[in-house]
Design an enzyme around this catalytic site. Structure first.
Site, PDB file in Angstrom:
ATOM      1  N   PRO A  10       0.925  -1.235   0.015  1.00 26.34           N
ATOM      2  CA  PRO A  10      -0.198   0.002  -0.042  1.00 26.34           C
ATOM      3  C   PRO A  10       0.870   1.356  -0.075  1.00 26.34           C
ATOM      4  O   PRO A  10       1.923   1.366   0.667  1.00 26.34           O
ATOM      5  CB  PRO A  10      -0.785  -0.065   1.272  1.00 26.34           C
ATOM      6  CG  PRO A  10      -0.092  -1.189   2.040  1.00 26.34           C
ATOM      7  CD  PRO A  10       0.479  -2.022   1.096  1.00 26.34           C
ATOM      8  N   ASN A  11       0.289   2.276  -0.599  1.00 24.82           N
ATOM      9  CA  ASN A  11       0.686   3.716  -0.840  1.00 24.82           C
ATOM     10  C   ASN A  11       1.958   3.751  -1.617  1.00 24.82           C
ATOM     11  O   ASN A  11       2.517   4.914  -2.125  1.00 24.82           O
ATOM     12  CB  ASN A  11       1.038   4.181   0.632  1.00 24.82           C
ATOM     13  CG  ASN A  11      -0.236   4.392   1.158  1.00 24.82           C
ATOM     14  OD1 ASN A  11      -1.071   5.177   0.736  1.00 24.82           O
ATOM     15  ND2 ASN A  11      -0.235   3.879   2.413  1.00 24.82           N
ATOM     16  N   ARG A  18       5.582  12.523  -2.322  1.00 29.17           N
ATOM     17  CA  ARG A  18       5.809  12.992  -0.976  1.00 29.17           C
ATOM     18  C   ARG A  18       6.779  12.402  -0.389  1.00 29.17           C
ATOM     19  O   ARG A  18       7.007  11.177  -0.692  1.00 29.17           O
ATOM     20  CB  ARG A  18       4.525  13.027  -0.104  1.00 29.17           C
ATOM     21  CG  ARG A  18       3.622  14.225  -0.161  1.00 29.17           C
ATOM     22  CD  ARG A  18       2.232  13.890   0.572  1.00 29.17           C
ATOM     23  NE  ARG A  18       1.310  13.458  -0.605  1.00 29.17           N
ATOM     24  CZ  ARG A  18       0.328  12.719  -0.187  1.00 29.17           C
ATOM     25  NH1 ARG A  18       0.419  12.154   1.200  1.00 29.17           N
ATOM     26  NH2 ARG A  18      -0.325  12.030  -1.122  1.00 29.17           N
ATOM     27  N   TYR A  23      11.924   8.443   1.130  1.00 32.34           N
ATOM     28  CA  TYR A  23      11.634   7.211   0.143  1.00 32.34           C
ATOM     29  C   TYR A  23      12.340   7.793  -1.425  1.00 32.34           C
ATOM     30  O   TYR A  23      12.263   6.705  -2.114  1.00 32.34           O
ATOM     31  CB  TYR A  23      10.350   7.010  -0.082  1.00 32.34           C
ATOM     32  CG  TYR A  23       9.442   6.460   1.386  1.00 32.34           C
ATOM     33  CD1 TYR A  23       9.882   5.371   1.679  1.00 32.34           C
ATOM     34  CD2 TYR A  23       8.517   7.465   1.861  1.00 32.34           C
ATOM     35  CE1 TYR A  23       9.211   5.072   3.147  1.00 32.34           C
ATOM     36  CE2 TYR A  23       7.772   6.694   2.879  1.00 32.34           C
ATOM     37  CZ  TYR A  23       8.210   5.430   3.409  1.00 32.34           C
ATOM     38  OH  TYR A  23       7.728   5.236   4.748  1.00 32.34           O
ATOM     39  N   ASN A  74       7.916  -5.660  -1.416  1.00 31.33           N
ATOM     40  CA  ASN A  74       8.031  -4.505  -0.412  1.00 31.33           C
ATOM     41  C   ASN A  74       6.650  -4.533  -0.144  1.00 31.33           C
ATOM     42  O   ASN A  74       5.571  -3.938  -0.663  1.00 31.33           O
ATOM     43  CB  ASN A  74       8.492  -3.471  -1.123  1.00 31.33           C
ATOM     44  CG  ASN A  74       8.576  -2.276   0.068  1.00 31.33           C
ATOM     45  OD1 ASN A  74       7.857  -2.185   1.043  1.00 31.33           O
ATOM     46  ND2 ASN A  74       9.287  -1.125  -0.422  1.00 31.33           N
ATOM     47  N   ALA A  77       3.476  -0.980   4.527  1.00 37.28           N
ATOM     48  CA  ALA A  77       3.043  -0.870   6.007  1.00 37.28           C
ATOM     49  C   ALA A  77       2.565  -2.230   6.430  1.00 37.28           C
ATOM     50  O   ALA A  77       2.506  -2.652   7.699  1.00 37.28           O
ATOM     51  CB  ALA A  77       1.496   0.085   6.346  1.00 37.28           C
ATOM     52  N   GLU A  98      12.687  -9.775   0.648  1.00 37.93           N
ATOM     53  CA  GLU A  98      11.846  -8.771   1.463  1.00 37.93           C
ATOM     54  C   GLU A  98      12.654  -7.150   1.132  1.00 37.93           C
ATOM     55  O   GLU A  98      13.891  -7.256   1.139  1.00 37.93           O
ATOM     56  CB  GLU A  98      11.511  -8.828   2.799  1.00 37.93           C
ATOM     57  CG  GLU A  98      10.772  -7.504   3.337  1.00 37.93           C
ATOM     58  CD  GLU A  98      10.477  -7.925   4.658  1.00 37.93           C
ATOM     59  OE1 GLU A  98      11.031  -8.958   5.573  1.00 37.93           O
ATOM     60  OE2 GLU A  98      10.372  -6.889   5.519  1.00 37.93           O
ATOM     61  N   HIS A 100      12.796  -2.960   1.615  1.00 37.89           N
ATOM     62  CA  HIS A 100      12.295  -1.587   1.724  1.00 37.89           C
ATOM     63  C   HIS A 100      13.333  -0.417   1.321  1.00 37.89           C
ATOM     64  O   HIS A 100      14.219  -0.498   1.409  1.00 37.89           O
ATOM     65  CB  HIS A 100      12.419  -1.617   3.367  1.00 37.89           C
ATOM     66  CG  HIS A 100      11.246  -2.674   3.922  1.00 37.89           C
ATOM     67  ND1 HIS A 100      10.012  -2.471   4.017  1.00 37.89           N
ATOM     68  CD2 HIS A 100      11.564  -3.850   4.542  1.00 37.89           C
ATOM     69  CE1 HIS A 100       9.316  -3.671   4.638  1.00 37.89           C
ATOM     70  NE2 HIS A 100      10.390  -4.309   4.643  1.00 37.89           N
ATOM     71  N   ARG A 107      14.131   4.073  11.845  1.00 43.69           N
ATOM     72  CA  ARG A 107      12.778   4.980  11.904  1.00 43.69           C
ATOM     73  C   ARG A 107      11.803   4.613  13.196  1.00 43.69           C
ATOM     74  O   ARG A 107      12.494   4.340  14.180  1.00 43.69           O
ATOM     75  CB  ARG A 107      12.089   4.691  10.718  1.00 43.69           C
ATOM     76  CG  ARG A 107      12.766   4.996   9.421  1.00 43.69           C
ATOM     77  CD  ARG A 107      12.132   4.878   8.144  1.00 43.69           C
ATOM     78  NE  ARG A 107      11.009   5.630   8.130  1.00 43.69           N
ATOM     79  CZ  ARG A 107      10.053   5.525   7.269  1.00 43.69           C
ATOM     80  NH1 ARG A 107       9.850   4.541   6.654  1.00 43.69           N
ATOM     81  NH2 ARG A 107       9.023   6.446   7.386  1.00 43.69           N
TER      82      ARG A 107
END
Ligand code: CA2
Length: 144
Positions: A10-11, A18, A23, A74, A77, A98, A100, A107
């Site tokens: 998601p996202n 943004r 990112y 990835n 969330a 995996e 990221h 973070r």
């Protein structure tokens, strides 16, 4: 030819719009384009998928069995929340990497744990777009 399935959670469709300080400035389309170039160099087939819905990601992982030889994911969330995605990956019967974009370990505390990592052969984080390309190289080395 071996087939890699790159799954994005998601996202990630919002990348480049943004939070570039976290990112980067790459869009998901530019990441896909670079992944396609890297896969072609390594003589791998690649399919790219993004969804904002947990169930769609679970279904995509289930359908990967028999159609792909490795998964790069990835989970965004859902990494930090989804036992359903973990269970689907545990049953997929192929290598899983995996990825990221950000270094999740420096973070927020809640981002430091990933359910998905339990199903991953390897985890790459903190290298932005390069992380996807490293994951493709890692998968290629699994096939040698
Ligand atoms: O660092 C990563 O790749 C993450 O998987 C990205 C997820 C985050 O929830 C994970 O903790 C770490 C979020 C991606 C959202 O990206 C956006 C980018 C621009 C605008 C809105 C969201």
């Amino acid at each position: 030819m071996r087939r890699i399935f790159v799954i994005n959670g998601p996202n990630l469709n919002m990348l480049g719009t943004r939070q570039p300080e976290i990112y980067g400035r790459d869009t998901l389309a530019s990441i896909e384009s670079d992944c396609r170039t890297k896969a072609a160099e390594l003589k791998l087939e690649i399919a790219f998928f993004q969804s904002n819905h947990e169930g769609e990601i679970v279904t995509a992982i289930q359908q990967a069995r028999g159609n792909f030889d490795a998964i790069i994911i990835n989970p965004a969330a859902y990494s930090h929340t989804s036992v359903a995605i973990l269970d689907a990956l545990l049953a997929c019967d192929m290598p899983v990497v995996e990825v990221h974009l950000s270094n999740i370990h420096r973070r927020d505390e809640f981002r430091r744990f990933s359910y998905v990592s339990k199903a991953a052969d390897g985890v790459i984080c903190g290298f932005g777009k390069q992380g996807y390309l490293l994951a493709i190289e890692a998968v290629a080395s699994f096939f040698k």
